[in-house]
Structure formats: structure tokens, C-alpha cells
Design a protein around this motif. Structure first.
Motif, PDB file in Angstrom:
ATOM      1  N   ARG A 219       0.807  -1.225   0.000  1.00 21.69           N
ATOM      2  CA  ARG A 219       0.000   0.000   0.000  1.00 21.69           C
ATOM      3  C   ARG A 219       0.841   1.275   0.000  1.00 21.69           C
ATOM      4  O   ARG A 219       0.362   2.353   0.355  1.00 21.69           O
ATOM      5  CB  ARG A 219      -0.958  -0.005   1.179  1.00 21.69           C
ATOM      6  N   GLY A 220       2.110   1.167  -0.405  1.00 21.94           N
ATOM      7  CA  GLY A 220       2.908   2.369  -0.624  1.00 21.94           C
ATOM      8  C   GLY A 220       3.841   2.773   0.490  1.00 21.94           C
ATOM      9  O   GLY A 220       4.431   3.859   0.434  1.00 21.94           O
ATOM     10  N   PHE A 221       3.994   1.947   1.499  1.00 19.12           N
ATOM     11  CA  PHE A 221       4.928   2.251   2.573  1.00 19.12           C
ATOM     12  C   PHE A 221       6.267   1.584   2.289  1.00 19.12           C
ATOM     13  O   PHE A 221       6.333   0.578   1.585  1.00 19.12           O
ATOM     14  CB  PHE A 221       4.382   1.760   3.921  1.00 19.12           C
ATOM     15  N   ARG A 222       7.310   2.138   2.865  1.00 14.05           N
ATOM     16  CA  ARG A 222       8.652   1.581   2.736  1.00 14.05           C
ATOM     17  C   ARG A 222       9.163   1.246   4.135  1.00 14.05           C
ATOM     18  O   ARG A 222       9.037   2.047   5.063  1.00 14.05           O
ATOM     19  CB  ARG A 222       9.608   2.580   2.069  1.00 14.05           C
ATOM     20  N   SER A 223       9.751   0.073   4.254  1.00 16.12           N
ATOM     21  CA  SER A 223      10.280  -0.332   5.556  1.00 16.12           C
ATOM     22  C   SER A 223      11.578   0.411   5.852  1.00 16.12           C
ATOM     23  O   SER A 223      12.230   0.931   4.955  1.00 16.12           O
ATOM     24  CB  SER A 223      10.500  -1.845   5.594  1.00 16.12           C
ATOM     25  N   PHE A 224      11.911   0.456   7.105  1.00 12.03           N
ATOM     26  CA  PHE A 224      13.118   1.121   7.590  1.00 12.03           C
ATOM     27  C   PHE A 224      14.075   0.026   8.060  1.00 12.03           C
ATOM     28  O   PHE A 224      13.696  -0.797   8.901  1.00 12.03           O
ATOM     29  CB  PHE A 224      12.747   2.084   8.725  1.00 12.03           C
ATOM     30  N   ALA A 225      15.272  -0.005   7.535  1.00 11.34           N
ATOM     31  CA  ALA A 225      16.187  -1.136   7.709  1.00 11.34           C
ATOM     32  C   ALA A 225      16.500  -1.501   9.158  1.00 11.34           C
ATOM     33  O   ALA A 225      16.698  -2.670   9.467  1.00 11.34           O
ATOM     34  CB  ALA A 225      17.489  -0.869   6.959  1.00 11.34           C
ATOM     35  N   THR A 226      16.536  -0.537  10.060  1.00 10.06           N
ATOM     36  CA  THR A 226      16.977  -0.827  11.423  1.00 10.06           C
ATOM     37  C   THR A 226      15.835  -0.925  12.441  1.00 10.06           C
ATOM     38  O   THR A 226      16.089  -1.140  13.627  1.00 10.06           O
ATOM     39  CB  THR A 226      17.982   0.235  11.900  1.00 10.06           C
TER      40      THR A 226
END
Length: 177
Positions: free
Chosen positions: A148-155
Motif C-alpha cells: 500500500r505504498g509504505f517503505r520499511s526502515f532497515a533498522t
């Protein structure tokens, strides 16, 4: 847009409106979770998708005032976990980031790699040695959000940015609409 206006409504446990956070004190005067309108509507779609699977979201944080962001940075000073307001003012301060976890239909949190605001390698999206059930749940959350257009944050497995977060300015005033 207030997250209480979403249907189905995600559960809210705003950790920074309580002392149950890494600073051990309440940072918000009231538990009022808000996001910019397109971000909130995308989160609503995630919530609908998950509801069809008997799951839902619990929101730990959304819009964050710049003064709170500064206080967090002053305490941690580690850009892997807290944005430096002098560099990009932060993602939460734009009303474009949300911290969430998965819950079952009764509102019980599913086991995840770590608790919220865990500033260790175990909280990273690619952390090794995470038990299979916890890693699977984190992956399920990530996939639902990314659809749905979100991006995860690596940490931080719990942190998601709206795909166009950098195009929106820091919210000036009380909260985003």
C-alpha cells in the motif's frame, strides 16, 4: 487526519503519550495519532487487507512534533534509530511515518523480532537468528505495508515511511490534516 477516523480502526497504543517508551516519560499531552491524509488512507487500506485475514494493526506512533523529535535525538544521537532534526527534520515530523505491529482479531500482538524501540541489531529487518514465527510475522507486516505504498526502515522492523515522505514539508502547527 486522525487515525480514529479510519475504518476499520487500528488499535492505538501511543507509547510516547505514556511513560512506556525509551525515555520513560510522556512526551505527548494526549494520545492523538494523526497522519497526512494520503498516508492515513493508505494505512486504512492496509488495515482492510489485514482484516480480511483476521489481523489488524496496532499503532505505536504517527505524527511527532519537531520538539519531541529533537528531545529524542538529544537522548539517542544514533541516526540508525532516531532522525537528526538538523539533517532532515525527521519523517514522523512530516506526518508521513508510522510505527506499527500486527495484532490478531482480539487485539493481541503477534510475536515480533523485538519490542518497540529496541535499539539493537535484533530490531533490524535483516537480523539473523530471529525465531521463525517472529521473522515470519515481521515479513507479513512488511509485505502488507509495502503493498500500500509504505517503505520499511532497515533498522526498525516496526517503522514505515510513506513512499513520498521527502516531498512533504515538516508539519508546522499542532498536527497534520
Amino acid at each position: 487526519m486522525p487515525l480514529l477516523a479510519l475504518e476499520p480502526r487500528p488499535l492505538l497504543e501511543l507509547r510516547y503519550a505514556s511513560p512506556y517508551n525509551f525515555l520513560g516519560t510522556s512526551l505527548y499531552p494526549a494520545p492523538d495519532a494523526r497522519l497526512r491524509c494520503p498516508v492515513a488512507l493508505a494505512l486504512q487500506q492496509v488495515q482492510r487487507d489485514l482484516a480480511a485475514e483476521g489481523l489488524g494493526l496496532k499503532v505505536w506512533d504517527a505524527y511527532r512534533p519537531l520538539a519531541v523529535q529533537q528531545r529524542m535525538w538529544d537522548t539517542i544521537r544514533d541516526p540508525r534509530y532516531v532522525s537528526d532534526p538538523a539533517v532532515n527534520a525527521g519523517r514522523h515530523t512530516r506526518g508521513t511515518a508510522v510505527d506499527v505491529t500486527l495484532v490478531d482479531r482480539r487485539g493481541k500482538e503477534l510475536p515480533m523480532p523485538t519490542d518497540f524501540d529496541d535499539f539493537s541489531e535484533a530490531a533490524h529487518g535483516d537480523a539473523a537468528g530471529i525465531p521463525m514465527e517472529r521473522a515470519t510475522n515481521a515479513r507479513r507486516l512488511r509485505e502488507a505495508m509495502e503493498r500500500r505504498g509504505f517503505r520499511s526502515f532497515a533498522t526498525e522492523w516496526w517503522h514505515f515511511d510513506w513512499k513520498d515522505w521527502q516531498s512533504l514539508p515538516v508539519v508546522s502547527g499542532r498536527s497534520p490534516s
